[in-house]
Motif scaffolding. Structure first.
Motif, PDB file in Angstrom:
ATOM      1  N   LEU A   1       0.822  -1.210   0.000  1.00 32.94           N
ATOM      2  CA  LEU A   1       0.000   0.000   0.000  1.00 32.94           C
ATOM      3  C   LEU A   1       0.852   1.254   0.000  1.00 32.94           C
ATOM      4  N   VAL A   2       1.875   1.294   0.840  1.00 32.29           N
ATOM      5  CA  VAL A   2       2.741   2.467   0.952  1.00 32.29           C
ATOM      6  C   VAL A   2       3.429   2.769  -0.376  1.00 32.29           C
ATOM      7  N   ARG A   3       3.786   1.723  -1.115  1.00 34.56           N
ATOM      8  CA  ARG A   3       4.479   1.914  -2.387  1.00 34.56           C
ATOM      9  C   ARG A   3       3.591   2.558  -3.456  1.00 34.56           C
ATOM     10  N   LYS A   4       2.287   2.585  -3.231  1.00 36.10           N
ATOM     11  CA  LYS A   4       1.377   3.234  -4.177  1.00 36.10           C
ATOM     12  C   LYS A   4       1.354   4.756  -4.010  1.00 36.10           C
ATOM     13  N   ASP A   5       1.855   5.237  -2.890  1.00 27.57           N
ATOM     14  CA  ASP A   5       1.794   6.664  -2.589  1.00 27.57           C
ATOM     15  C   ASP A   5       2.599   7.469  -3.609  1.00 27.57           C
ATOM     16  N   LEU A   6       1.989   8.534  -4.139  1.00 27.03           N
ATOM     17  CA  LEU A   6       2.658   9.368  -5.132  1.00 27.03           C
ATOM     18  C   LEU A   6       3.819  10.140  -4.518  1.00 27.03           C
ATOM     19  N   ARG A   7       3.658  10.550  -3.278  1.00 28.05           N
ATOM     20  CA  ARG A   7       4.737  11.220  -2.537  1.00 28.05           C
ATOM     21  C   ARG A   7       4.879  10.493  -1.200  1.00 28.05           C
ATOM     22  N   PRO A   8       5.800   9.528  -1.136  1.00 27.46           N
ATOM     23  CA  PRO A   8       5.927   8.663   0.047  1.00 27.46           C
ATOM     24  C   PRO A   8       6.104   9.445   1.346  1.00 27.46           C
ATOM     25  N   GLU A   9       5.506   8.928   2.403  1.00 29.95           N
ATOM     26  CA  GLU A   9       5.595   9.527   3.728  1.00 29.95           C
ATOM     27  C   GLU A   9       6.917   9.146   4.402  1.00 29.95           C
ATOM     28  N   PRO A  10       7.392   9.967   5.340  1.00 30.14           N
ATOM     29  CA  PRO A  10       8.628   9.638   6.063  1.00 30.14           C
ATOM     30  C   PRO A  10       8.488   8.320   6.818  1.00 30.14           C
TER      31      PRO A  10
ATOM     32  N   GLN B   1     -11.424   0.383  -5.074  1.00 26.47           N
ATOM     33  CA  GLN B   1     -11.974   1.582  -5.705  1.00 26.47           C
ATOM     34  C   GLN B   1     -11.655   2.835  -4.887  1.00 26.47           C
ATOM     35  N   LEU B   2     -11.708   2.724  -3.557  1.00 23.36           N
ATOM     36  CA  LEU B   2     -11.373   3.871  -2.705  1.00 23.36           C
ATOM     37  C   LEU B   2      -9.909   4.261  -2.853  1.00 23.36           C
ATOM     38  N   ILE B   3      -9.039   3.268  -2.954  1.00 24.41           N
ATOM     39  CA  ILE B   3      -7.617   3.554  -3.164  1.00 24.41           C
ATOM     40  C   ILE B   3      -7.417   4.305  -4.478  1.00 24.41           C
ATOM     41  N   GLN B   4      -8.070   3.836  -5.527  1.00 26.07           N
ATOM     42  CA  GLN B   4      -7.950   4.497  -6.827  1.00 26.07           C
ATOM     43  C   GLN B   4      -8.513   5.916  -6.780  1.00 26.07           C
ATOM     44  N   LEU B   5      -9.600   6.109  -6.038  1.00 23.14           N
ATOM     45  CA  LEU B   5     -10.204   7.436  -5.919  1.00 23.14           C
ATOM     46  C   LEU B   5      -9.256   8.397  -5.209  1.00 23.14           C
ATOM     47  N   MET B   6      -8.660   7.963  -4.103  1.00 25.31           N
ATOM     48  CA  MET B   6      -7.743   8.836  -3.369  1.00 25.31           C
ATOM     49  C   MET B   6      -6.516   9.182  -4.213  1.00 25.31           C
ATOM     50  N   LEU B   7      -5.996   8.210  -4.953  1.00 25.20           N
ATOM     51  CA  LEU B   7      -4.851   8.478  -5.825  1.00 25.20           C
ATOM     52  C   LEU B   7      -5.240   9.425  -6.965  1.00 25.20           C
ATOM     53  N   LYS B   8      -6.445   9.261  -7.478  1.00 19.80           N
ATOM     54  CA  LYS B   8      -6.928  10.144  -8.545  1.00 19.80           C
ATOM     55  C   LYS B   8      -7.035  11.580  -8.047  1.00 19.80           C
ATOM     56  N   ILE B   9      -7.529  11.760  -6.819  1.00 17.11           N
ATOM     57  CA  ILE B   9      -7.617  13.099  -6.227  1.00 17.11           C
ATOM     58  C   ILE B   9      -6.226  13.712  -6.103  1.00 17.11           C
TER      59      ILE B   9
ATOM     60  N   VAL C   1      -4.730  17.133  -7.869  1.00 21.33           N
ATOM     61  CA  VAL C   1      -4.206  18.245  -7.079  1.00 21.33           C
ATOM     62  C   VAL C   1      -2.767  18.567  -7.487  1.00 21.33           C
ATOM     63  N   LEU C   2      -1.947  17.524  -7.665  1.00 17.57           N
ATOM     64  CA  LEU C   2      -0.559  17.742  -8.080  1.00 17.57           C
ATOM     65  C   LEU C   2      -0.480  18.386  -9.464  1.00 17.57           C
ATOM     66  N   ALA C   3      -1.359  17.953 -10.367  1.00 13.63           N
ATOM     67  CA  ALA C   3      -1.387  18.533 -11.709  1.00 13.63           C
ATOM     68  C   ALA C   3      -1.783  19.995 -11.656  1.00 13.63           C
TER      69      ALA C   3
END
Length: 238
Positions: free
Chosen positions: A23-32, A220-228, A232-234
Motif C-alpha cells: 500500500l505504501v508503495r502506491k503513494d505518489l509522494r511517500p511519507e517519512p 476503488q477507494l484507493i484508486q479514488l484517493m490516488l486520482k484526487i 491536485v498535483l497537476a
C-alpha cells in the motif's frame, strides 16, 4: 523451541507487513519512514488498549446464539477496535505535518491497522499451541486482509473529511461508523458459521460475497484517493 518462537513471530507479522508495504508503495509522494513506523506503533498501542478494555470494561458476550454473536462482534470487537484506531489516525493527522494529501489518510490508517493486526496475530498464534500453523494461514488469508480493508475505508473517508471542511462532520462520522459496521458484520458472520451446521453453508456464501465486496470497495477507494492526489498535483504544476 527458540526457532518455533521466531517462526510464529514471522508468520504473525509478515502478512501485515507485506500489505502495508504494498500500500505504501502506491503513494505518489511517500511519507517519512519514522511516521509510518509511528503509525504502526499507535496501532499496536490501540491493540493493547482493546485488551485492557476487554479485561476491565467490555462484557465478553457469549457467541453461542446469533444475537450473542452479533452483540459480541460489535461490543467486544468492532466498536472498541475501530474507535481506538480512529483516535490513533486523528492523532497522526493532527501531529504530522506531512499529512497533506488524500492518500495519506489511507497510508496512515493502513499502517495503524496493520500494527493492530500484527499484535493480534502474535497473540492468536502464541495461544494456538500445536495448531498455530493453521491459525496463521487462515488469519493471513482472512483476518489481516479484513483489517486492511477496514483501514482503507476509514482512511479514505477520514481524508475526505480532513480536507473538505464544509462536510467534515459528515465524512468523519462515516469514517468511524462505516468500518465499525463492516467489521461488526464480518465478525458476526464468522461467529455464526459455528452455531448451526444447517445454515453454515448459507452463512459461508454470505461471508464470501461480503468479503469480495469490501475488497472491491477498498480497491476503488484507493484508486479514488490516488486520482484526487494526481489532480491536485497537476493543478499545482500549472
Amino acid at each position: 523451541m527458540i526457532m518455533e518462537i521466531w517462526l510464529k513471530i514471522l508468520a504473525a507479522l509478515s502478512p501485515a507487513l507485506v500489505l502495508a508495504i504494498v500500500l505504501v508503495r502506491k503513494d505518489l509522494r511517500p511519507e517519512p519512514l519514522r511516521w509510518l513506523l509511528a503509525a504502526a506503533g499507535f496501532g499496536v498501542l490501540a491493540g493493547f488498549g482493546v485488551l485492557l478494555l476487554g479485561f476491565t470494561v467490555l462484557p465478553n458476550v457469549s457467541t453461542d446464539t446469533y444475537f450473542g454473536a452479533m452483540v459480541s462482534s460489535f461490543i467486544d470487537a468492532a466498536i472498541p477496535e475501530e474507535l481506538l484506531k480512529f483516535c490513533a489516525l486523528y492523532l497522526v493527522a493532527r501531529k504530522c505535518r506531512h499529512f497533506d494529501e488524500a492518500f495519506d489518510g489511507v497510508v496512515y490508517a493502513v499502517c495503524i491497522g496493520m500494527g493492530f493486526a500484527g499484535l493480534e496475530n502474535v497473540l492468536y498464534l502464541f495461544g494456538a499451541d500445536d495448531e498455530w500453523v493453521m491459525v496463521g494461514v487462515s488469519r493471513a488469508l482472512l483476518a489481516v486482509p479484513a483489517h486492511y480493508f477496514f483501514a482503507v475505508i476509514m482512511g479514505s473517508l477520514f481524508s475526505l473529511g480532513w480536507f473538505d471542511t464544509r462536510h467534515r462532520t459528515r465524512y468523519m462520522t462515516l469514517a468511524l461508523i462505516a468500518p465499525i459496521a463492516v467489521h461488526g458484520v464480518y465478525d458476526t458472520l464468522c461467529f455464526s458459521m459455528a452455531i448451526d451446521e444447517a445454515l453454515s453453508g448459507i452463512i459461508l456464501l454470505a461471508f464470501i460475497l461480503g468479503f469480495n465486496f469490501i475488497r472491491k470497495c477498498s480497491r476503488q477507494l484507493i484508486q479514488l484517493m490516488l486520482k484526487i492526489d494526481r489532480y491536485v498535483l497537476a493543478e499545482k504544476e500549472i
